[in-house]
Enzyme design. Structure first.
Site, PDB file in Angstrom:
ATOM      1  N   ASP A  58       0.830  -1.206   0.000  1.00  0.00           N
ATOM      2  CA  ASP A  58       0.000   0.000   0.000  1.00  0.00           C
ATOM      3  C   ASP A  58       0.869   1.262   0.000  1.00  0.00           C
ATOM      4  OD1 ASP A  58      -2.803   0.957   0.393  1.00  0.00           O
ATOM      5  OD2 ASP A  58      -1.919   1.907   2.138  1.00  0.00           O
TER       6      ASP A  58
ATOM      7  N   HIS B 286     -10.563  -1.402  -5.474  1.00  0.00           N
ATOM      8  CA  HIS B 286     -11.503  -0.967  -4.426  1.00  0.00           C
ATOM      9  C   HIS B 286     -11.514   0.543  -4.242  1.00  0.00           C
ATOM     10  CE1 HIS B 286      -7.575  -1.015  -2.646  1.00  0.00           C
ATOM     11  NE2 HIS B 286      -8.036  -0.327  -1.632  1.00  0.00           N
ATOM     12  N   ASP B 287     -10.597   1.244  -4.921  1.00  0.00           N
ATOM     13  CA  ASP B 287     -10.549   2.710  -4.824  1.00  0.00           C
ATOM     14  C   ASP B 287     -11.116   3.410  -6.054  1.00  0.00           C
ATOM     15  OD1 ASP B 287      -7.206   2.629  -3.379  1.00  0.00           O
ATOM     16  OD2 ASP B 287      -9.170   2.676  -2.382  1.00  0.00           O
TER      17      ASP B 287
HETATM   18  O1  TEU Z   1      -4.765   4.163  -1.685  1.00  0.00           O
HETATM   19  C1  TEU Z   1      -3.712   5.089  -1.981  1.00  0.00           C
HETATM   20  C2  TEU Z   1      -4.200   6.189  -2.806  1.00  0.00           C
HETATM   21  O2  TEU Z   1      -3.598   6.666  -3.741  1.00  0.00           O
HETATM   22  C3  TEU Z   1      -5.468   6.759  -2.386  1.00  0.00           C
HETATM   23  O3  TEU Z   1      -5.274   8.146  -2.496  1.00  0.00           O
HETATM   24  C4  TEU Z   1      -6.575   6.282  -3.294  1.00  0.00           C
HETATM   25  O4  TEU Z   1      -6.076   6.069  -4.594  1.00  0.00           O
HETATM   26  C5  TEU Z   1      -7.607   7.375  -3.301  1.00  0.00           C
HETATM   27  O5  TEU Z   1      -8.342   7.109  -2.159  1.00  0.00           O
HETATM   28  C6  TEU Z   1      -8.422   7.375  -4.559  1.00  0.00           C
HETATM   29  O6  TEU Z   1      -9.263   8.471  -4.490  1.00  0.00           O
HETATM   30  C7  TEU Z   1      -4.349   3.178  -0.740  1.00  0.00           C
HETATM   31  C8  TEU Z   1      -5.493   2.191  -0.577  1.00  0.00           C
HETATM   32  O7  TEU Z   1      -5.725   1.528  -1.826  1.00  0.00           O
HETATM   33  C9  TEU Z   1      -6.698   2.966  -0.126  1.00  0.00           C
HETATM   34  O8  TEU Z   1      -7.855   2.126  -0.058  1.00  0.00           O
HETATM   35  C10 TEU Z   1      -6.397   3.536   1.254  1.00  0.00           C
HETATM   36  O9  TEU Z   1      -7.467   4.365   1.638  1.00  0.00           O
HETATM   37  C11 TEU Z   1      -5.099   4.378   1.234  1.00  0.00           C
HETATM   38  O10 TEU Z   1      -4.033   3.782   0.507  1.00  0.00           O
HETATM   39  C12 TEU Z   1      -4.596   4.543   2.652  1.00  0.00           C
HETATM   40  O11 TEU Z   1      -4.157   3.279   3.118  1.00  0.00           O
END
Ligand code: TEU
Ligand code: CA
Length: 589
Positions: A207, A345-346
């Site tokens: 991550d 998931h993002d």
């Molecule tokens: O996401 C990292 C990231 O770049 C986030 O800014 C994400 O892309 C953004 O929320 C999109 O709008 C990782 C994980 O994939 C995310 O689920 C976590 O919330 C984040 O790190 C913190 O661990």
């Protein structure tokens, strides 16, 4: 303990499971490990050979598990370590490897390390985190050490009264950043990695791994972010990406852990990574990681770029996608390795974001996007539900959304900045992370499509009677079976995973075509990213060669890769017309 299964990561296809939304076995409305074990036949039928499992560790779930309070314990809502061992053994029995999600840029504020660290400046765990004295304003008032805005809004600095200082959190205030300058902390991380590898895990998705090195100045301070808008807080995300000691830390991780576990599969999430960073991270000889998730193609349909700008929508220009994808194909060819993804998931659902999720075009455009993605050099990632052509949701009330990023954005934009609620909700509908977090629909059965017999933690997408795994499995024209055929093709024909990529028709605004070359084989992947019929003006050098249809996404043109295909497979490129959202894989003589 289940034995690890080494694999060539370059020819693998990875399936991402978001455990909270995959399958609930005990009726509490939350997906869990026994639920995953119960649904592995779905993954085996699809043909994937690696699973990336989003975090399942003990966590207060402030960011749905990306805030870890015990790295060696399973969150009780997901199950137990025994459930984990059962799931891993069941995966391995099916030839499916498991990558755990390693979240070590930050922990939860409920981790015992932080509970100790925040109690006193002399506590032995204090230096596991990042603390700074306040700055003082003109009137001596306390100010945060830098002007950085956190990814989930507000300052990245949170005041800690017991020690009279701020701590850094790039994400939520419940996710304090770990201090990688501290060799003791780094040693703790390597111990955690060895704990899971010794348990039989096959690798890690890391991550925001390119955020672990902060841009410290010699005097121990951190620089302010450039002022790009009114007010004190400025987008701070980029300040913490690709820092000065990143490759030093990862080289140490490789020496201390990864090289001791041959075949360990690693992918680093690297927001705002440049192609130079991508090469440094994943170079086959000198890189620490097998592959990376870069984000350039995920930021093409927003005005302000990653995180802070994601909500300012703009239409995708296909030529931007062509330039971005080709830059990464060229940059890492022989010099590193791309992950290939449109969904996780993002991110919102690709068929809604880049395709056409209307009843008429949903299936065709989801299959076209899958054809396009699996047609590049790299390792494809399939996110749960992508193989069903799942669509975005559009909850009427912001209260129905669960994601911390959505809720903080709404509070900041509407309640603090007074922005128009309808405009903000439209951005949430388009880009909110809960679009990808609605529970998996397993069958067309009320009340919750087989996801749970209880009340789901987040409502299902209302289209589950039509869009669900069982219906897809029994429909040979479904997105699922097209993904199955694509994955089988990649495992039968190395040209797809390994071949060089050349962009054709760079200026066409609807047709995306690439040439793939490998050991004297030449394939073309051509896709129509529109609801209109388009002629394909192929260069003459390709139209005079005999061409065989390997796989198409419409029943009128199926190809050799579709077990139902009968009859000739010759196809003429000279006067090729693509139907709306049609995608073809063609081999040239
Ligand atoms: O996401 C990292 C990231 O770049 C986030 O800014 C994400 O892309 C953004 O929320 C999109 O709008 C990782 C994980 O994939 C995310 O689920 C976590 O919330 C984040 O790190 C913190 O661990
Ligand atoms: Ca459950």
């Amino acid at each position: 303990m289940s034995r690890r299964l080494p694999i060539d990561f370059r020819t693998a296809v990875v399936y991402q499971i978001y455990p909270r939304s995959f399958c609930d076995s005990n009726g509490d409305g939350i997906g869990d490990l026994p639920g995953i074990t119960a649904r592995l036949d779905h993954l085996q039928a699809l043909g994937v050979n690696v699973v990336w499992l989003s975090p399942i560790y003990a966590s207060p779930q402030d960011d749905n598990g990306y805030d870890i309070s015990d790295y060696r314990a399973i969150a009780p809502e997901f199950g137990t370590l025994a459930d984990f061992d059962t799931m891993l053994a069941a995966m391995h029995q099916r030839g499916i490897r498991l990558m755990m999600d390693l979240v070590v840029n930050h922990s939860s504020d409920e981790h015992p390390w932080f509970q100790q660290a925040r109690s006193s400046r002399d506590n032995p765990f204090h230096d596991h985190y990042i603390w700074r004295e306040p700055r003082r304003g003109a009137d001596g008032e306390r100010q945060p050490p830098t002007n950085w805005e956190a990814a989930f809004n507000g300052s990245v600095w949170e005041w800690n009264e017991p020690t009279g200082e701020y701590y850094l959190h790039m994400f939520s205030r419940k996710q304090p950043d770990l201090n990688w300058e501290n060799p003791r902390l780094r040693g703790e991380v390597y111990d955690i990695m060895r704990f899971w590898l010794d348990r039989g895990v096959d690798g890690f998705r890391m991550d925001v791994i390119n955020m672990i090195s902060k841009p410290w100045r010699d005097d121990g301070s951190l620089p302010d972010a450039p002022v790009v808008r009114p007010g004190f807080l400025q987008p701070g995300f980029a300040q913490s990406c690709n820092g000065p000691r990143l490759h030093e830390f990862l080289a140490e991780m490789r020496r201390e852990v990864l090289d001791l576990y041959p075949g360990c599969i690693t992918v680093g999430e690297a927001p705002l990574a440049t192609v130079e960073e991508g090469r440094a991270l994943t170079h086959p000889d000198t890189g620490a990681l097998n592959m990376l998730f870069q984000f350039e193609h995920m930021d093409l349909d927003s005005v302000g770029g990653h995180v802070s700008g994601k909500w300012a929508l703009k239409p995708l220009n296909l030529r931007d996608m062509k330039r971005t994808m080709q830059r990464w194909q060229d940059a890492l060819d022989g010099q590193g390795w791309n992950s290939l993804y449109l969904s996780n998931h993002d991110q919102p659902r690709p068929v809604s974001r880049f395709g056409d999720d209307s009843p008429e075009h949903r299936v065709a455009s989801a299959k076209m996007l899958g054809t396009w993605l699996h047609g590049f050099q790299g390792t494809p990632y399939v996110y749960q539900g992508e193989e069903l052509g799942m669509r975005n949701v559009a909850f009427d009330r912001v209260e129905d959304y669960q994601d911390i990023e959505i809720r903080n954005y709404w509070r900041t934009a509407v309640l603090e900045r007074g922005e128009d609620p309808a405009t903000v909700l439209r951005s949430i509908h388009a880009k909110g992370r809960d679009n990808a977090r609605t529970p998996m629909p397993w069958q067309a059965e009320a009340p919750h499509a087989g996801f749970t017999c209880g009340t789901p933690w987040l409502p299902l997408n209302g289209d589950w009677p039509q869009v669900n795994a069982q219906t897809a499995l029994h429909d040979p024209d479904s997105v699922f079976h097209h993904y199955r055929r694509l994955i089988a093709l990649r495992q039968q024909h190395p040209i797809l995973a390994m071949g060089q990529t050349t962009l054709l028709l760079p200026e066409h605004t609807a047709i995306y075509a690439v040439l793939r070359e490998w050991q004297n084989q030449h394939w073309v992947i051509v896709t129509n990213w529109s609801s209109a019929v388009h002629e394909v003006p192929f260069p003459s050098e390709w139209t005079t060669r005999p061409a065989q249809l390997v796989l198409g996404n419409l029943s009128a043109r199926r190809g050799l890769g579709d077990e139902r295909h009968r009859g000739p497979t010759e196809i003429k490129l000279s006067d090729l017309q693509l139907q709306p959202w049609e995608g073809l894989i063609v081999s040239l003589g």
